[in-house]
Structure formats: structure tokens, C-alpha cells
Design an enzyme around this catalytic site. Structure first.
Site, PDB file in Angstrom:
ATOM      1  N   GLU A 199       9.694  -0.779 -28.373  1.00 53.65           N
ATOM      2  CA  GLU A 199       8.557  -0.231 -29.122  1.00 53.65           C
ATOM      3  C   GLU A 199       8.895   1.137 -29.699  1.00 53.65           C
ATOM      4  O   GLU A 199       8.567   1.437 -30.861  1.00 53.65           O
ATOM      5  CB  GLU A 199       7.354  -0.130 -28.179  1.00 53.65           C
ATOM      6  CG  GLU A 199       6.107   0.477 -28.772  1.00 53.65           C
ATOM      7  CD  GLU A 199       5.029   0.662 -27.712  1.00 53.65           C
ATOM      8  OE1 GLU A 199       4.505   1.776 -27.597  1.00 53.65           O
ATOM      9  OE2 GLU A 199       4.739  -0.316 -26.984  1.00 53.65           O
ATOM     10  N   LYS A 246       8.576  -4.999 -18.978  1.00 60.36           N
ATOM     11  CA  LYS A 246       7.681  -4.099 -19.704  1.00 60.36           C
ATOM     12  C   LYS A 246       8.407  -2.810 -20.097  1.00 60.36           C
ATOM     13  O   LYS A 246       8.160  -2.254 -21.187  1.00 60.36           O
ATOM     14  CB  LYS A 246       6.461  -3.769 -18.837  1.00 60.36           C
ATOM     15  CG  LYS A 246       5.454  -2.812 -19.482  1.00 60.36           C
ATOM     16  CD  LYS A 246       4.919  -3.330 -20.814  1.00 60.36           C
ATOM     17  CE  LYS A 246       3.627  -2.668 -21.257  1.00 60.36           C
ATOM     18  NZ  LYS A 246       3.606  -1.212 -21.251  1.00 60.36           N
TER      19      LYS A 246
END
Length: 341
Positions: free
Chosen positions: A199, A192
Site C-alpha cells: 500500500e 497484512k
């Protein structure tokens, strides 16, 4: 399956809604006294609110599964407040954005001292997850993670949320369903962490690209005067475009090589407010980008784009202002250059 949820913020509450609509039972608690009963009243069934942590634990059947959806900075305090109320064999799940090194430490201690299992679950989906589902990156003991599969499967997106890869006839594991046991404790939040680092880079690329498009009419606005402080635009006639950014975002969503959910969100943002007047441009970072760069340094792996994207976030919050002032001061001292007003 029954699950306890601590933390009923933007994601936690919607995760509970998705679970109870999937026929699971949720016992819920939040430090805000009204959050749990309000959520239970909204959903009508499947949610049991708890007023205290003692009440919360007592309403859960053993072995308990407790999901913490709280900010990374309060996870240790949350664990400390509940661990003595739990029993050996219970499971604590951290679904927030913790540093993976903290997961490794917590898992070792909880198992050694309390015989409590710990699972780290990096969760992506934001405020859209209620309808779209949540991508989950999971770390922990294999048997423990497997026991939670009904929860992960319900929270996950539908299999048709992404097109099947050409030539891939058989489904391998759960990745096609939007969740994956990535490895031992820490593995989920490591994946993550890198996801969020990527991102940052993708968001920066879209932002920079659309900014270039927005300023492509500079040739129509630039005055005729020139001065020693500004490099003149050599041919203003080459920059007289007034691009409809919202329409371009919509265009790129169809058939181009750069579509993504982030591009969808760009299109939505331009549709709501083409000038983005409700935003100041100060971009926060919640830690994962920093940790990704630190991992790259430790591994000796270059991460040029992700590092630049992180630094741009620092700059957006004014952290470059003093350095910029010094640059201006040096130009004045060596060349007598005055700042343009």
C-alpha cells in the site's frame, strides 16, 4: 453469533454496526465511557454496552469470543487487563495492526498459561468498511478460526466486490469472499504487514505521478533569468500543460491498467479540494511498512520500491531536514554556493 468488541474507534464501531446488521449480537466496551452507550443508542438493537471489563466479560456467553480493535501499542496491556477474567477455551482476536512476532509470542503464552486461544486478524477496509466490508487476513488454530467463520463472513465484502477471474469456474476456499485463514498464529498479521507495505508503494506511485502532472506547466512559469545554482529548463515550450488532475484520475478509473480503490480515493480527494489545501503533506507510518522491510532484509529479498516509499514518509515529516542542511553546508564550504531564497 455473539461477539465482544473492545475498542470502538473509527473501525471498531463500524465493524460492530456491520455485525449487528448481519443479525449478530455484540457486547461492546471502550475506555471512553460514552462510546459504548452512544453506539448502542445509535443502532437501537443488537448491541449491549458494558461499563467495565468485568461487566463486559460477564455479559458474554462461554466460550467467549473477544475482538480487540485497539492500537498495536496497547494490545499487550489490553490482554493483561482481561486475561484473568476469561475462562479456558475463550478466544481473543487481535484485529489491529500488531507485529506478527508479537502474535506468535502472545498465542504461545495464552494457550500455555491460560488455555485461552488467540487469533490474529489483519483487517483492511478503513472507514469505508461498514458499506464495502472488511478484507480479513487470519492466523490461528484451524478449529478456532473455523468456529469464528460466521463473524468473518459477515464482516467480509460481498463476493461480487471483485470480478471473477476468467476461467475460474469453482470457488476455492473463502478468498473470493474477502477473508482467508492464512496459516498458524502470526500468519494473518504477516500477510497484512506485506499488504500495507505494498500500500505504501502504490500510494507513493500515485502521488509521484500526479505530482509530475501538476508541475507539467513549469515552462509557463519559469522566468528568463538564469543562475549558477539552478539547472535551466532546456526547452520551456515542452512543459506548458495545465492538466485537470481530477478529470485525469476519473479517466484512469475507466479502462486503464492502473485502476484501484486508491485511485478512486485520489479522484474523490481532487473533487473535494483540487489543491489539497487541507493537508500539510506530513505522512505517518503505523509500523507495517517498517516491519515489511525488516522481513525483506531477514529473507534476503530486495524491496526497492517499498523501502523508498517508507523513507519518503520519513522525509515528509521533516526527518530529512538536518541531512538537507548538511548537504547545503557542504556545497557552501567546497564551492561557496549560497542557498537560494
Amino acid at each position: 453469533m455473539q461477539l465482544g468488541m473492545i475498542g470502538l474507534g473509527r473501525m471498531g464501531a463500524n465493524m460492530v454496526r456491520r455485525l449487528v446488521r448481519g443479525k449478530h449480537e455484540c457486547v461492546v466496551y471502550d475506555v471512553s465511557p460514552k462510546a459504548a452507550p452512544d453506539l448502542a443508542a445509535q443502532e437501537k438493537s443488537g448491541i449491549t454496552p458494558a461499563t467495565t471489563l468485568d461487566d463486559f466479560v460477564q455479559k458474554l456467553k462461554t466460550p467467549r469470543a473477544v475482538w480487540m480493535m485497539v492500537p498495536a501499542g496497547v494490545v499487550d496491556a489490553t490482554i493483561k487487563s482481561i486475561e484473568d477474567k476469561l475462562s479456558p477455551g475463550d478466544i481473543l482476536i487481535d484485529g489491529g495492526n500488531s507485529n506478527y512476532t508479537d502474535d506468535i509470542r502472545r498465542a504461545k503464552r495464552l494457550l500455555a498459561e491460560k488455555k485461552i486461544h488467540y487469533v490474529d486478524c489483519g483487517t483492511s477496509g478503513g472507514v469505508w468498511g461498514l458499506d464495502r466490508g472488511y478484507c480479513q487476513m487470519i492466523g490461528g488454530e484451524t478449529s478456532v478460526v473455523k468456529s469464528l467463520d460466521p463473524i468473518f463472513a459477515t464482516l467480509a465484502p460481498a463476493r461480487d466486490s471483485a470480478p471473477k477471474l476468467p476461467g475460474k469456474d469453482k470457488s476455492v476456499g473463502t478468498s473470493e469472499h474477502g477473508y482467508l485463514h492464512c496459516g498458524p498464529n502470526g500468519a494473518g498479521h504477516f500477510v497484512k504487514m506485506v499488504h500495507n507495505g505494498i500500500e505504501y508503494g502504490l500510494m507513493a506511485a500515485y502521488a509521484e505521478g500526479f505530482n509530475i502532472l501538476r508541475h507539467a506547466n513549469i515552462g509557463s512559469k519559469q522566468g528568463t533569468g538564469h543562475d549558477a545554482e539552478t539547472t535551466p529548463l532546456r526547452d520551456p515550450d515542452l512543459y506548458k500543460f495545465d492538466f485537470p488532475l481530477g478529470e485525469i484520475a476519473e479517466l484512469w478509473r475507466r479502462g486503464s491498467v492502473i485502476p484501484s480503490w486508491l485511485l478512486d480515493l485520489c479522484a474523490i480527494s481532487f473533487m473535494k479540494d483540487p489543491e489539497l489545501s487541507n493537508f500539510s503533506g506530513k505522512v505517518s507510518d503505523s509500523g507495517e511498512g517498517r516491519w515489511t522491510i525488516q522481513a525483506a532484509i531477514d529473507e534476503g529479498v530486495p524491496a526497492h520500491v517499498l523501502t523508498a516509499a517508507l523513507y519518503e514518509r520519513f522525509s515528509s515529516r521533516g526527518e530529512a531536514d538536518f541531512g538537507d542542511k548538511l548537504l547545503s553546508a557542504m556545497r557552501f564550504e567546497f564551492g561557496g554556493h549560497h542557498e537560494k531564497k
